[in-house]
Design an enzyme around this catalytic site. Structure first.
Site, PDB file in Angstrom:
ATOM      1  CG  HIS A 259      -2.116   0.872   1.027  1.00 53.89           C
ATOM      2  ND1 HIS A 259      -2.087   2.227   1.241  1.00 53.89           N
ATOM      3  CD2 HIS A 259      -3.356   0.569   0.585  1.00 53.89           C
ATOM      4  CE1 HIS A 259      -3.277   2.718   0.946  1.00 53.89           C
ATOM      5  NE2 HIS A 259      -4.064   1.744   0.545  1.00 53.89           N
ATOM      6  CG  ASP A 310      -8.346  -4.213  -3.553  1.00 61.75           C
ATOM      7  OD1 ASP A 310      -9.570  -4.098  -3.674  1.00 61.75           O
ATOM      8  OD2 ASP A 310      -7.551  -3.279  -3.757  1.00 61.75           O
TER       9      ASP A 310
END
Ligand code: COA
Length: 373
Positions: A259, A310
């Site tokens: 991320h 996700d």
């Protein structure tokens, strides 16, 4: 030469009162409320109110918002026609992008930039997004769209319109929580795209269309679909290690990990991990959760990379029966609430977003007539 911040990494470009992310400690808040608290106690509708109005609703306010969202769920018959006439997309996000852009043609206030009209457009877009996605999901399978059920909440109604069956209470609540977790994430790429478009004082539908185009990419909203495709390719737990080692040896990225902002676990992944396990048990299919868990162990051990939002949403949606290529569209069904909150915030205190670039191309070129080149 000015310092170039590639990918705008670590650049703060504005202030916002909507959402905060502490990437070091893994804390996400909407309007100051911790995402874990909201996931445990709130509903998607309440979170929509919170994002738009900056505070939790009182009972009558929540009832009124629910009523308005229900009222705005149906889409015009012309929109259903359009969905039927469009050619099959190479990816369903193309259809969603086109459909949301087309919605403005049926919105009498499309060009009205007053706060009241923009709030109403946010309401309509949020009400209609799920209806479009579910209608598309059915039409492409040769089935008629199912009209929304006003007695179901936003989450349960979406699953009902998509599958034709109202989900059991536990599955509906899990999906409601998934919508809460995806509702906003500060200046992520699609929200930023929406704000850039809004900052030119372009209309709400244009801003949301920009956001959908941005969400489509595999580095953003397309990642959850790719996670599930990888799990389906691996198929069994005993093949996980070889598959992941091979991908890492080939220097491939494993979708659902890493991320830009979090340097620790994404707090949404913490909730989604539990959700994936619970849904797996509920639907007697824990294979995808177990494989995911093993991939996560390997990624932490070998790459020191944590799962992001996700990763576990993929296996959770799969056992709920959502078609894999619709995962990025589900993201939009929720994120429309955050996008519209950000567009309203951008309009409220607008400054054109227009950064600079450091030019590194050739200089002092002499124009050469075409017949002499
Ligand atoms: C989210 C993401 C785009 C952040 O990107 P970023 O901040 O620009 O970081 P980078 O892509 O430059 O990655 C930094 C390093 O970690 C590695 N890395 C990052 N994510 C990785 C992943 N998912 N799998 C394997 N390696 C990864 C990169 O290869 C890079 O290694 P290098 O320095 O040896 O080249 C990136 O982590 C990614 O592509 N993840 C997969 C897609 C995904 O899940 N997206 C959803 C985000 S919520």
């Amino acid at each position: 030469m000015a310092e170039v911040k590639v990918g705008l990494q670590d650049v703060v470009i504005a202030t916002t009162e909507i959402c905060s992310i502490d990437g070091q400690r893994g804390i996400l808040t909407y309007r100051g409320y911790n995402i874990h608290d909201l996931a445990e106690h709130s509903t998607f509708e309440e979170v929509v109110y919170l994002l738009w109005y900056g505070r939790l609703p009182r009972p009558a306010e929540l009832d009124e918002l629910r009523r308005q969202l229900v009222e705005h769920r149906p889409i015009a018959p012309e929109m259903v026609d359009l969905l039927k006439r469009l050619p099959p997309p190479q990816h369903p996000m193309e259809t969603l992008r086109t459909a949301v852009s087309a919605l403005s043609l049926y919105d009498p206030e499309a060009e009205d930039m007053s706060l009241e009209a923009n709030r109403r457009k946010a309401l309509r877009l949020t009400g209609q997004m799920g209806t479009i996605v579910a209608a598309f999901g059915r039409i492409r399978d040769g089935q008629e769209p199912i009209p929304p059920d006003p007695n179901l909440n936003h989450a349960a109604n979406f699953l009902y319109m998509l599958t034709g069956q109202a989900p059991d209470a536990e599955t509906a609540r899990h999906f409601d929580v998934a919508l809460i977790l995806h509702a906003d994430h500060s200046f992520n790429a699609s929200t930023f795209a929406a704000r850039v478009t809004a900052s030119t004082l372009s209309d709400m539908h244009s801003a949301i269309t920009s956001a959908i185009g941005t969400l489509k990419g595999p580095l953003h909203g397309g990642a959850n679909e790719q996670v599930m495709r990888m799990l389906l390719e691996i198929q069994t737990l005993d093949r996980v290690d070889d598959h992941i080692h091979r991908l890492l040896a080939e220097k491939k990225k494993i979708m659902g990990f890493g991320h830009r902002v979090y340097h620790t676990e994404d707090p949404r992944a913490t909730v989604l991990r539990k959700m994936s396990e619970a849904l797996g048990r509920r639907h007697h299919d824990t294979r995808w959760f177990e494989m995911s868990k093993r991939i996560e162990e390997l990624m932490i051990r070998e790459k020191k990379l944590n799962a992001n939002v996700d990763f576990y949403s993929a296996s959770a949606y799969y056992v709920m029966g959502i078609p894999v290529d619709l995962y990025p569209l589900i993201f939009a069904v929720s994120r429309i609430s955050g996008w519209t909150a950000h567009v309203l915030e951008q309009y409220a205190n607008n400054k054109l977003i227009r950064p600079l670039a450091e030019y590194t191309g050739p200089t002092n070129q002499k124009y050469v007539p075409i017949d002499q080149r």
